[in-house]
Design a protein around this motif. Structure first.
Motif, PDB file in Angstrom:
ATOM      1  N   ALA A 209      25.456  88.087  -3.863  1.00  0.00           N
ATOM      2  CA  ALA A 209      25.217  86.649  -3.827  1.00  0.00           C
ATOM      3  C   ALA A 209      24.779  86.255  -2.422  1.00  0.00           C
ATOM      4  O   ALA A 209      25.222  86.825  -1.442  1.00  0.00           O
ATOM      5  N   LEU A 210      23.883  85.282  -2.370  1.00  0.00           N
ATOM      6  CA  LEU A 210      23.456  84.768  -1.085  1.00  0.00           C
ATOM      7  C   LEU A 210      24.545  83.811  -0.607  1.00  0.00           C
ATOM      8  O   LEU A 210      24.783  82.787  -1.220  1.00  0.00           O
ATOM      9  N   LEU A 211      25.194  84.170   0.472  1.00  0.00           N
ATOM     10  CA  LEU A 211      26.321  83.347   0.894  1.00  0.00           C
ATOM     11  C   LEU A 211      25.846  82.119   1.662  1.00  0.00           C
ATOM     12  O   LEU A 211      24.839  82.168   2.379  1.00  0.00           O
ATOM     13  N   GLN A 215      30.405  80.396   4.091  1.00  0.00           N
ATOM     14  CA  GLN A 215      30.919  81.622   3.468  1.00  0.00           C
ATOM     15  C   GLN A 215      30.577  82.844   4.312  1.00  0.00           C
ATOM     16  O   GLN A 215      31.390  83.750   4.484  1.00  0.00           O
ATOM     17  N   VAL A 239      38.791  75.128  -0.591  1.00  0.00           N
ATOM     18  CA  VAL A 239      39.038  74.271  -1.754  1.00  0.00           C
ATOM     19  C   VAL A 239      38.685  75.038  -3.026  1.00  0.00           C
ATOM     20  O   VAL A 239      37.925  76.020  -2.977  1.00  0.00           O
ATOM     21  N   GLY A 241      36.963  76.527  -5.975  1.00  0.00           N
ATOM     22  CA  GLY A 241      35.541  76.666  -6.275  1.00  0.00           C
ATOM     23  C   GLY A 241      34.649  76.817  -5.055  1.00  0.00           C
ATOM     24  O   GLY A 241      33.430  76.726  -5.144  1.00  0.00           O
ATOM     25  N   SER A 242      35.243  77.090  -3.893  1.00  0.00           N
ATOM     26  CA  SER A 242      34.441  77.182  -2.667  1.00  0.00           C
ATOM     27  C   SER A 242      33.864  78.583  -2.464  1.00  0.00           C
ATOM     28  O   SER A 242      33.096  78.812  -1.542  1.00  0.00           O
ATOM     29  N   GLY A 243      34.258  79.533  -3.294  1.00  0.00           N
ATOM     30  CA  GLY A 243      33.683  80.873  -3.172  1.00  0.00           C
ATOM     31  C   GLY A 243      34.533  81.857  -2.386  1.00  0.00           C
ATOM     32  O   GLY A 243      34.017  82.799  -1.801  1.00  0.00           O
ATOM     33  N   LYS A 244      35.846  81.662  -2.391  1.00  0.00           N
ATOM     34  CA  LYS A 244      36.726  82.603  -1.686  1.00  0.00           C
ATOM     35  C   LYS A 244      36.566  84.013  -2.242  1.00  0.00           C
ATOM     36  O   LYS A 244      36.516  84.989  -1.497  1.00  0.00           O
ATOM     37  N   THR A 245      36.472  84.090  -3.560  1.00  0.00           N
ATOM     38  CA  THR A 245      36.324  85.403  -4.191  1.00  0.00           C
ATOM     39  C   THR A 245      35.031  86.056  -3.720  1.00  0.00           C
ATOM     40  O   THR A 245      35.000  87.232  -3.379  1.00  0.00           O
ATOM     41  N   GLU A 246      33.968  85.269  -3.695  1.00  0.00           N
ATOM     42  CA  GLU A 246      32.663  85.760  -3.250  1.00  0.00           C
ATOM     43  C   GLU A 246      32.778  86.306  -1.823  1.00  0.00           C
ATOM     44  O   GLU A 246      32.248  87.367  -1.506  1.00  0.00           O
ATOM     45  N   ARG A 279      33.773  89.442 -13.161  1.00  0.00           N
ATOM     46  CA  ARG A 279      32.991  89.221 -11.945  1.00  0.00           C
ATOM     47  C   ARG A 279      32.925  90.487 -11.102  1.00  0.00           C
ATOM     48  O   ARG A 279      31.897  90.814 -10.527  1.00  0.00           O
ATOM     49  N   HIS A 396      30.883  75.423  -3.956  1.00  0.00           N
ATOM     50  CA  HIS A 396      29.582  76.072  -3.921  1.00  0.00           C
ATOM     51  C   HIS A 396      28.546  75.260  -4.696  1.00  0.00           C
ATOM     52  O   HIS A 396      28.839  74.704  -5.737  1.00  0.00           O
ATOM     53  N   HIS A 565      37.242  79.381 -14.430  1.00  0.00           N
ATOM     54  CA  HIS A 565      36.003  78.662 -14.137  1.00  0.00           C
ATOM     55  C   HIS A 565      35.307  78.374 -15.457  1.00  0.00           C
ATOM     56  O   HIS A 565      34.734  79.258 -16.066  1.00  0.00           O
ATOM     57  N   ARG A 605      33.507  72.109 -12.029  1.00  0.00           N
ATOM     58  CA  ARG A 605      33.186  73.213 -11.136  1.00  0.00           C
ATOM     59  C   ARG A 605      31.694  73.543 -11.098  1.00  0.00           C
ATOM     60  O   ARG A 605      31.284  74.409 -10.346  1.00  0.00           O
TER      61      ARG A 605
END
Ligand code: ADP
Ligand code: ZN
Length: 744
Positions: A209-211, A215, A239, A241-246, A279, A396, A565, A605
């Motif tokens: 993914a393009l961060l 991120q 927060v 849905g901010s992309g912590k997992t990403e 994912r 995101h 999600h 989301r």
């Protein structure tokens, strides 16, 4: 040949043996609730090292344990009384970091070493030599043209790695017949392998993914730190849905560039993380090695072997994964670090998050604690710069944080028996008309938490616990949520025998569903609670149904708060925001805030904006104010201040001791005796004994002490010294919980 076990009791044989084999006294730790190690003799040519898995005789049978020390100090057991180690397993030794970890956990939780070791050895048949198995690899000469199904197999192949038929099916997405067919025409060739099938390594070259700028910076910080090969804790706050997992996926990918580096990811409830696993598969074109208590023995064995042989690269698991024999741990991630499911409340009572930090420290590696609602403990550590602190403030893409507001139930009165206020009804209706999904949250399983008799007032309780039985319409049963006792829903009052007099009191998710069915007969609804979703496949099915928009209303307990999600979910209605807001638990308010923030975080989301309505009788409660204003700092500061004033964790130390037994007077007199011997220090306060809030559980009476100590006190020593003055009588159980999270 080693001295054999069955000869060991023969004195003559023994004499001979000790002459033939100069003996060495070693210590072996067995997975038993013993505090210490046992002495054995090492036959000289066995060449044992610390950490080796060995079989030893114990009380007429054989047991498997781990060599703990090669030099047992002389003690009063004469050498002639000792027995020989029977055999050494053909396994790599337990890594030193795991030995250190077992010692630490035992010492910290005041648990017997053997009980902690047991958690590290909870693998079936680990000592058996792996059986030979036939796997299949792709042939070197393949025809140029083949059927699309066969081509799928060719495309899925990972070099010439041999795989089981089942695995080919899975990774290529073809039927059994296709695989068998290819075996027949020798496009797949059999290979005999010894041991468990290996796992497919994560592919780290895939496009990622393009961060976003935010991120990217966070990921880079983790990666830079990780490369130093030194211990550091990083809080990754962001927060929902901010992309912590990403962000941490990126760090995992970088970390895996190092040969044989292993990454451990802890999640609160692995069986509930189907979206996470999907994912991961998409990102790394492979499945991670999974570890949790509900796996089959064969799955456990395969995962454990892959770990000890250093082949498992990414292991995702529940807290028990901390006890896996990781060979080269290079990065630890604790997702949803605030979750109280990390705390084990039985047996060895440890906190998975806190012990993960210890594990990382002992392995000289980086640990990332990720959450949208970090625990107060972690926040304070970050504020004090003990931890690095990364923050992602935006969702995101186009998604915005949902708008939150309260519905004051003092003003919008609920009709008798109803749980949906006017404003919530209007919002649900509007959402349904717009073709969007809504979630109703109530953290209560079943139909009603209490059933009482309208005629005599009798409340139906559990016969084994001081708790009400919960009505479950689905099963036509009354059930105890503490011990599992259940009975059929009676037709008459068990006390006065009046007919049809029983009244279900208060709502559970089933009852909310019933009301929604009446209000919106055309809507499609689903209940998400552990009663409805009892297995990972059932969960997967439900999640897919929601993703495919086959559901309009979801009615869920806390299992819905776990990171889902759903793009079309735009409204969250909290049926009873006051539930669990206060109580005996010093973390009650914090936890209520975390749960509500997490459930609210399911709304909006993606491109559709989300909103959240909290039904409450106390809209001015600090928790709700923090949520609605979006300013949690004030709330957390107040919480921190209150804890500091009361010297509660993390500003002080806390332990609980629960004494329990079937004979109430015995437990009580033991408690009183213990009180007389309690430590008398200025910086230690003993509270109790008092009947525990759940004063009767599974047929046992329970009394509780709470020990509060200043931060500099060695709490473990204080508790150990205190309890060692008394022998636990028969029929009395003593449970020590250092830093308790459960207060019932
Ligand atoms: P969090 O873990 O903070 O709740 P997630 O990592 O689940 O957030 O991200 C929320 C959603 O946004 C997911 O669907 C995720 O795939 C998507 N997302 C986040 N960051 C990116 C990115 N840089 N590029 C593409 N999609 C992203
Ligand atoms: Zn019960």
């Amino acid at each position: 040949m080693y001295p054999r076990n069955n000869k060991q009791n023969d004195p003559f044989e023994k004499q001979l043996m000790s002459e033939l084999f100069p003996t060495r006294r070693i210590q072996v730790l067995l997975p038993l609730p013993l505090s210490g190690v046992l002495d054995y003799l090492m036959p000289e040519e066995m060449m044992l090292e610390i950490g080796d898995f060995v079989t030893v005789p114990l009380s007429g049978r054989e047991m498997q344990g781990v060599v703990w020390s090669l030099n047992a100090p002389e003690n009063d057991i004469p050498i002639e009384k000792l027995k020989y180690v029977v055999r050494k397993a053909e396994l790599p030794p337990v890594p030193d970091t795991l030995i250190q970890f077992v010692k630490w956990v035992a010492q910290y939780t005041l648990s017997p070493l053997g009980s902690v070791l047991k958690m590290a050895l909870s693998v079936p048949r680990k000592f058996d030599k792996p059986k030979k198995k036939i796997f299949y690899r792709l042939s070197e000469d393949l025809p140029d043209k083949m059927t699309p199904a066969r081509q799928k197999i060719v495309d899925a192949a990972i070099e010439d790695m041999p795989l089981a038929v089942k695995t080919w099916k899975e990774i290529a997405g073809v039927s059994d017949g296709v695989v068998r067919g290819m075996i027949k025409v020798e496009m797949l060739v059999p290979v005999e392998v010894s041991g468990e099938e290996t796992f497919i390594n994560p592919d780290i070259e895939l496009e990622r993914a393009l961060l976003s700028e935010e991120q990217k910076q966070a990921a880079e910080h983790i990666i830079t730190q990780q490369r130093t090969n030194s211990f550091r804790t990083i809080l990754l706050e962001g927060v929902t849905g901010s992309g912590k997992t990403e962000v941490y996926f990126e760090a995992i990918a970088e970390c895996l560039k190092e040969e044989s580096a292993q990454v451990l990811v802890l999640v609160p409830e692995i069986s509930l993380t189907t979206q996470w696993l999907d994912r991961f598969k998409e990102r790394f074109a492979s499945e991670p090695v999974i570890w949790h208590s509900e796996m089959t023995p064969a799955q456990r064995r395969r995962a454990w072997w892959a770990t000890i042989r250093g082949e498992a690269r990414v292991i995702v698991g529940a807290r028990s994964a901390l006890f896996l024999p990781l060979q080269k741990l290079k990065l630890v991630i604790v997702d949803e670090e605030h979750s109280t499911t990390f705390k084990q409340d039985e047996g060895v009572m440890y906190h998975g998050r806190d012990m993960a930090v210890v594990r990382a420290m002992q392995s000289d590696c980086t640990i990332v604690l990720a959450s949208a609602t970090p625990s107060l403990e972690t926040m304070i550590n970050a504020q004090n710069e003990k931890y690095d602190w990364l923050y992602l403030g935006e969702r995101h893409g186009p998604a915005e944080l949902p708008a939150m507001s309260t519905v004051d139930l003092r003003h919008y009165k609920l009709r008798t028996g109803s749980t949906i206020s006017g404003p919530l009804y209007d919002a649900l209706k509007e959402n349904l008309e717009n073709g969007e999904q809504s979630l109703l949250y109530l953290n209560r399983r079943g139909y009603a938490p209490l059933t009482l008799c309208g005629s005599c007032g009798h409340r139906i309780e559990c016969p084994h616990c001081s708790a009400w039985l919960v009505e479950h319409q689905k099963f036509k049963k009354l059930e105890c949520h503490h011990c599992g006792f259940n009975r059929r829903l009676p037709e008459q009052c068990p006390n006065c025998e009046a007919l049809d007099s029983l009244i279900p009191c208060g709502p559970g998710v089933e009852r909310v569903a019933e009301e929604i069915e009446l209000l919106f007969p055309e809507a499609r609804l689903a209940i998400m609670s552990s009663d409805e979703i009892s297995s990972p496949p059932a969960l997967k099915k439900m999640v897919e149904k929601i993703e495919n928009h086959e559901v309009d209303f979801i009615i869920g307990t806390q299992i819905i708060t776990k990171g889902y999600h759903f793009p079309m979910l735009t409204l969250v209605g909290v049926i009873d925001a006051d539930l669990g807001m206060s109580g005996a638990d010093p973390r009650a308010a914090e936890r209520a805030w975390q749960q509500l923030e997490q459930v609210a975080g399911r709304a909006g989301r993606e491109k559709h904006a989300g909103r959240v309505l909290f039904q409450t009788y106390q809209p001015d409660h600090p928790v709700l104010k923090a949520l609605v204003s979006g300013d949690k700092d004030l709330f957390l500061e107040a919480e921190a201040e209150a804890r500091e004033n009361q010297k509660l964790p993390p500003y002080g130390k806390l332990a609980s001791i629960i004494l329990s037994g079937a004979d109430r007077s015995k437990v009580l007199s033991f408690s009183k005796e213990l009180l007389k011997k309690s430590p008398q220090y200025d910086n230690v306060t003993i509270l109790g004994p008092v009947p525990a809030p759940l004063s009767y559980l599974r047929g046992n009476y329970r009394y509780r002490f709470l020990i509060k100590a200043d931060i500099e006190v060695n709490l473990q020593k204080t508790v150990r010294d205190w309890l060692s003055q008394m022998k636990t009588g028969r029929g009395i159980r003593v449970q020590i919980d250092i830093d308790p999270y459960s207060f019932y």
